[in-house]
Write an enzyme that holds these catalytic residues in place. Structure first.
Site, PDB file in Angstrom:
ATOM      1  N   ASP A  46       0.830  -1.207   0.000  1.00 21.10           N
ATOM      2  CA  ASP A  46       0.000   0.000   0.000  1.00 21.10           C
ATOM      3  C   ASP A  46       0.869   1.263   0.000  1.00 21.10           C
ATOM      4  O   ASP A  46       0.344   2.376  -0.055  1.00 21.10           O
ATOM      5  CB  ASP A  46      -1.020  -0.006   1.151  1.00 21.10           C
ATOM      6  CG  ASP A  46      -0.378  -0.035   2.520  1.00 21.10           C
ATOM      7  OD1 ASP A  46       0.868  -0.043   2.613  1.00 21.10           O
ATOM      8  OD2 ASP A  46      -1.125  -0.056   3.520  1.00 21.10           O
ATOM      9  N   ASP A  71      -1.149  -6.594  -0.584  1.00 21.67           N
ATOM     10  CA  ASP A  71      -1.288  -5.894   0.696  1.00 21.67           C
ATOM     11  C   ASP A  71      -2.754  -5.534   0.904  1.00 21.67           C
ATOM     12  O   ASP A  71      -3.405  -5.022  -0.019  1.00 21.67           O
ATOM     13  CB  ASP A  71      -0.437  -4.616   0.635  1.00 21.67           C
ATOM     14  CG  ASP A  71       0.054  -4.167   1.986  1.00 21.67           C
ATOM     15  OD1 ASP A  71      -0.227  -4.856   2.985  1.00 21.67           O
ATOM     16  OD2 ASP A  71       0.739  -3.120   2.038  1.00 21.67           O
ATOM     17  N   LYS A  96      -1.088  -9.712   2.972  1.00 20.62           N
ATOM     18  CA  LYS A  96      -0.429  -9.174   4.169  1.00 20.62           C
ATOM     19  C   LYS A  96      -1.370  -8.188   4.843  1.00 20.62           C
ATOM     20  O   LYS A  96      -2.079  -7.452   4.158  1.00 20.62           O
ATOM     21  CB  LYS A  96       0.871  -8.448   3.794  1.00 20.62           C
ATOM     22  CG  LYS A  96       1.541  -7.775   4.983  1.00 20.62           C
ATOM     23  CD  LYS A  96       2.859  -7.140   4.630  1.00 20.62           C
ATOM     24  CE  LYS A  96       2.759  -5.730   4.115  1.00 20.62           C
ATOM     25  NZ  LYS A  96       2.150  -4.769   5.024  1.00 20.62           N
ATOM     26  N   GLU A 142      -1.664  -5.617   8.667  1.00 21.30           N
ATOM     27  CA  GLU A 142      -0.870  -5.036   9.745  1.00 21.30           C
ATOM     28  C   GLU A 142      -1.510  -5.281  11.114  1.00 21.30           C
ATOM     29  O   GLU A 142      -2.732  -5.256  11.251  1.00 21.30           O
ATOM     30  CB  GLU A 142      -0.739  -3.517   9.541  1.00 21.30           C
ATOM     31  CG  GLU A 142      -0.018  -3.140   8.260  1.00 21.30           C
ATOM     32  CD  GLU A 142       0.106  -1.635   8.047  1.00 21.30           C
ATOM     33  OE1 GLU A 142      -0.300  -0.850   8.945  1.00 21.30           O
ATOM     34  OE2 GLU A 142       0.613  -1.229   6.991  1.00 21.30           O
ATOM     35  N   GLU A 200       8.987  -3.902  10.973  1.00 24.24           N
ATOM     36  CA  GLU A 200       9.328  -2.585  10.413  1.00 24.24           C
ATOM     37  C   GLU A 200       9.793  -1.630  11.509  1.00 24.24           C
ATOM     38  O   GLU A 200       9.115  -1.458  12.529  1.00 24.24           O
ATOM     39  CB  GLU A 200       8.105  -1.993   9.674  1.00 24.24           C
ATOM     40  CG  GLU A 200       8.414  -0.622   9.077  1.00 24.24           C
ATOM     41  CD  GLU A 200       7.437  -0.159   7.999  1.00 24.24           C
ATOM     42  OE1 GLU A 200       6.566  -0.952   7.596  1.00 24.24           O
ATOM     43  OE2 GLU A 200       7.577   0.996   7.577  1.00 24.24           O
TER      44      GLU A 200
HETATM   45  O1  KIV Z   1       3.237  -1.376   1.807  1.00 24.69           O
HETATM   46  C1  KIV Z   1       4.432  -1.629   1.844  1.00 24.69           C
HETATM   47  O2  KIV Z   1       5.165  -1.349   0.899  1.00 24.69           O
HETATM   48  C2  KIV Z   1       4.978  -2.286   3.027  1.00 24.69           C
HETATM   49  C3  KIV Z   1       6.451  -2.494   3.090  1.00 24.69           C
HETATM   50  C4  KIV Z   1       7.134  -1.221   3.400  1.00 24.69           C
HETATM   51  C5  KIV Z   1       6.807  -3.588   4.023  1.00 24.69           C
HETATM   52  O3  KIV Z   1       4.258  -2.620   3.909  1.00 24.69           O
END
Ligand code: KIV
Length: 271
Positions: free
Chosen positions: A45, A85, A115, A117, A187
């Site tokens: 994202d 994401d 993915k 968070e 991160e």
């Molecule tokens: O969205 C993204 O690019 C990320 C990375 C920085 C791990 O979450």
């Protein structure tokens, strides 16, 4: 060589092979990263900032993420695992919506994993439900940008003064592993804390600003290619200066067009 799977990534921790991961948002760069045998491509994202010029990741929508996943998966045909994401508010409302949205990244975007968070109780329930339906999930803790307002900004986590303490991060990582994640992004975490987390887990950790002890590393592709302007975080290493190269190419082109040097007959169709 066959395409990498989430299960392969999980096994790399045992074999000790470090995992390379980059963000990717478009077809053309994905073909290059796939050929370079980057293990994982994240359709992150961070497209909010890198592609759309936004200040944060928060305005990225599921539809944007799906479109960019389609482009990247068309480019990464031979090697790299592609992770979609999950944007802000595509999860965190109801478990059914979260699973349906993860499913859209797979069914429509052709991503091979997702993915998301955080590691709250709600998040752990969502992760269990996504994994249960058969979709591999990568976790993400430390500086989680979708929660930057809550964390007090884009700050290193796991320090005594941080929103998330070292102990909390270790507990979060263990909970994500228990919930079924195949790997976890760390991160902006001090390297000694990242080492403790990495040693405490069976699944691999992939660091961004988390030091050398993680099982793999991820960078935003435009940062490592040297395209980004403005503040460069301490952990970013630039492996090329594409901004300079592209700027020169664009200026040379404009000059040649203005001066009538391009196109010569060599670049023209005959009658
Ligand atoms: O969205 C993204 O690019 C990320 C990375 C920085 C791990 O979450």
């Amino acid at each position: 060589m066959a395409k990498i799977t989430a299960f392969d990534i999980q096994k790399m921790k045992k074999t000790g092979k470090k995992i390379s991961m980059l963000t990717a948002y478009d077809y053309s760069l994905a073909t290059i990263f796939d050929e370079a045998k980057i293990d994982v491509l994240l359709v992150g994202d961070t497209m909010g900032q890198t592609i759309y010029g936004a200040d944060t990741t928060l305005e990225v929508t599921l539809d944007m993420s799906i479109r960019h996943c389609q482009a990247v998966t068309r480019g990464a045909k031979n090697y790299s695992l592609v992770i979609g994401d999950m944007p802000f508010l595509s999860y965190g409302l109801t478990i059914d919506e979260t699973v349906a949205n993860a499913g859209k990244l797979i069914k429509q975007g052709h991503a091979e994993a997702v993915k998301l968070e955080g590691a709250s109780e709600t998040r752990l329930k969502e992760i269990r439900a996504i994994v249960d339906i058969g979709i591999p999930v990568q976790g993400h803790i430390g500086l989680i940008p979708q929660s930057a307002y809550k964390l007090g900004g884009y700050k290193v986590q796991g320090k005594p003064e941080s929103f998330y303490t070292e102990d909390e991060l270790i507990q979060q990582a263990k909970s994500l592993e228990e919930a079924g994640c195949f790997s976890i992004i760390l991160e902006a975490i001090p390297h000694d804390v990242a080492k403790k987390i990495t040693n405490a887990l069976k699944i691999p950790t992939i660091g961004i600003g988390a030091g050398p002890h993680c099982d793999g590393q991820v960078l935003v592709c435009y940062d490592m290619l040297g395209c980004t302007t403005g503040h460069k975080p301490k952990f970013v290493k630039t492996y090329a200066n594409l901004r300079k190269t592209i700027l020169k190419a664009a200026k040379d082109y404009a000059k040649e067009v203005e001066e009538g040097e391009y196109p010569t007959l060599e670049y023209s169709y005959g009658g």
